[in-house]
Design a protein around this motif. Sequence first.
Motif, short mmCIF file in Angstrom:
data_model
loop_
_atom_site.label_atom_id
_atom_site.label_comp_id
_atom_site.label_asym_id
_atom_site.label_seq_id
_atom_site.Cartn_x
_atom_site.Cartn_y
_atom_site.Cartn_z
N ASN A 547 0.82 -1.21 0.00
CA ASN A 547 0.00 0.00 0.00
C ASN A 547 0.86 1.27 0.00
OD1 ASN A 547 -2.58 1.24 -0.05
ND2 ASN A 547 -2.47 1.66 2.13
N LEU A 548 1.92 1.24 -0.79
CA LEU A 548 2.86 2.36 -0.86
C LEU A 548 2.61 3.15 -2.14
CD1 LEU A 548 6.03 0.44 0.32
CD2 LEU A 548 4.78 2.17 1.63
N LYS A 549 2.32 4.42 -2.00
CA LYS A 549 2.01 5.28 -3.15
C LYS A 549 3.21 6.16 -3.49
CE LYS A 549 -2.75 5.68 -1.41
NZ LYS A 549 -2.48 5.07 -0.09
N GLY A 550 3.28 6.57 -4.76
CA GLY A 550 4.28 7.55 -5.18
C GLY A 550 5.63 6.97 -5.54
N PHE A 551 5.72 5.63 -5.66
CA PHE A 551 6.98 5.01 -6.06
C PHE A 551 6.76 4.31 -7.39
CE2 PHE A 551 6.88 5.34 -1.47
CZ PHE A 551 8.09 5.95 -1.19
N ASN A 552 7.14 4.97 -8.46
CA ASN A 552 6.82 4.45 -9.79
C ASN A 552 7.98 3.78 -10.50
OD1 ASN A 552 4.27 5.35 -9.42
ND2 ASN A 552 4.27 6.89 -11.02
N SER A 553 9.21 4.20 -10.22
CA SER A 553 10.34 3.58 -10.91
C SER A 553 10.72 2.27 -10.20
CB SER A 553 11.55 4.51 -10.95
OG SER A 553 12.26 4.49 -9.73
N THR A 554 11.26 1.35 -10.96
CA THR A 554 11.61 0.03 -10.41
C THR A 554 12.64 0.15 -9.30
OG1 THR A 554 11.12 -0.97 -12.55
CG2 THR A 554 12.46 -2.26 -11.01
N ILE A 555 13.68 0.95 -9.52
CA ILE A 555 14.71 1.10 -8.50
C ILE A 555 14.16 1.77 -7.25
CG2 ILE A 555 16.87 2.33 -7.96
CD1 ILE A 555 17.78 1.75 -10.82
#
Length: 637
Positions: A547-555
């Motif tokens: 439920n973590l938002k705002g993390f779009n890049s794989t790294i």
Amino acid sequence: MKNTIAERIFDFLKDFPPFDVLTAEQLIIIARNVKVIYLPKDKFVFKIEEEIHDHFYVVKDGAIGIFRKEDQVLVDECDEGDIFGLRAMIRKGNYILSAKAIEESIVYSISSLLLEEIIQTNTEANKFLIASFATNTRNPYANDNKGTLFANVKSLQKNESSLTEVQSAQYSKNPITCQLKTSIQQAALIMSTKHVGSIVITENQKPIGIITDKDLRLHIATGRFSIDDPVESIMSSPVITYPENISVAEAQIAMLQHKITHLCITKDGTANSVLTGILSEHDIVAIRGNNPSALIKEVKRAKTAETLQHIRKKVQQLLQGYVEQHIPISYISKVISAINEAITQRAILLSLEEMNTPPPVKFSWLALGSQGRKEQLLITDQDNALVFENPPKEQFDVTKAYFLSLSEKVTQKLNTIGFEFCPADMMASNPRWCLSLDEWKNQFHSWITKPDKDKILLSMIFFDYEMIYGDKNLVDEMSESIFGSIGSYKIFLNFMGLNALKNPPPLSFFRQFLVEHSGEHKDQFDIKARAIMPLVDAARLLILSNNLKGFNSTIARYKKLAEVEPQNKDLYESCINAFRVLLRFRTQQGLKNNTSGRFIDLKSLSKADRLKLKGCFKPIKDIQELIKVRFSLSHML
């Protein structure tokens, strides 16, 4: 040497420069005298200011980090076949960087005296040492990939354009300064008299703040502050500092990262040492017009898609230079993504100017897929969508028609620029992907609560969206709705898990690469589907399940996962390292063959390249095993 340790060392070293230009007899002598060193994680090989050793090192297994300021700033990572500690040996001074194992490692220690004896009779090895001393980069000349300090050095062809990025930046060695209590008016007069665009505020010769022409416009011309106020009231603080040997590439990245136009240069690179210079964006532009800041300015001035196409070709040249100079792939991604974003924004603005009326309601343009994850380095096809504010019911058809017309203009411009139309028509110009906020909420809710094969595939693509232009509140509200739907129907994550396992680790039972068996790419290795996407899919699934938002890049996703799940930190960090290697490898292959880099002819790869790729596959296996257990998927496969 049959069946001895020396034989295995000989077999390893012969594939890497400068050992590949030694005679068999010379290499046998070295192999017999190599000292094998085991290093647990965090063990130092040498530290800054330590007296130089009488040997240098080659990484056999694992990874060695090269650090500035003791172990605080990672400036390079050495893996299989990489040499380190060589320049200090040639320079005959104390170490100016530290070397530390960033994972469990084995390194070969090689006598400097032994090498000196050999190079006296081997001119190619001698060239290697001369070249390594002449530059502080791994490989400023070769087009080959990272993995060696220098590629084959039989013909060192200097390329002025590529060396620009790694050369030391030329900065002003006479920075204009003032004190904290100097009035703004006095500071402005000094800047005017000296014909400079900035003034550094110092205390005991150390920089503590900076004022630029922009600050005077924002704070004084607007009347927010009086010209009699002290400079400390409007200065930007703390300042961003770098050492005197900062490269052009480092300066460009720092300015992009911090959204600033000036860097303070100090004796040791920190704000706690004496100010020795100031480096401005103008200085960088003067060195080379083809840099990120200059390109973004060109983008903002562009009046046509054709002009943007020309700029995007320059971006490809910039990418080529960065890859050749082995700038960290994470930084390359940030720079190229920032430019791609600016290009897309400009295409949208030009299209809005062509519309007869302004937008009837607020809207947001979304980048999907690799661009949404900020991992689009090579020019690939488009993946985008549009969300617009819910209009009055009677205005819905007219509103949607407006945004479809706008989207067609934008996607056409992007196609002209070089981003081809999506073969699956996943673009905002498709009515299915140009929807109101409520329609998007309903769409995602349907995908999540009534999943099937097609809906899972679509959701995987659309979960990687990034707002490029428009109203952020619309996107935030859409995101909240998506997480709400997942929270109420958690079995959806199990379906995502099954999809994330559809591509197993890309090695057969006999540790051979799994290749395409038919079609246009028969016998080629699909690095995207078989290696990169399993890591991408796993990161997406795990970040959603937390439920973590705002993390779009794989790294960024794996870094956050390592933070919230410290028990799995080592696994997530190994996934980051593997992803970086794979992304760089695909980019290099794409640039080399003028393709997307997706399909690779394994026969064209060296033994070292194949080993490097295989080294990335264990994290894929391990992360998929974690997914199987966490989502109880073994019985569903």
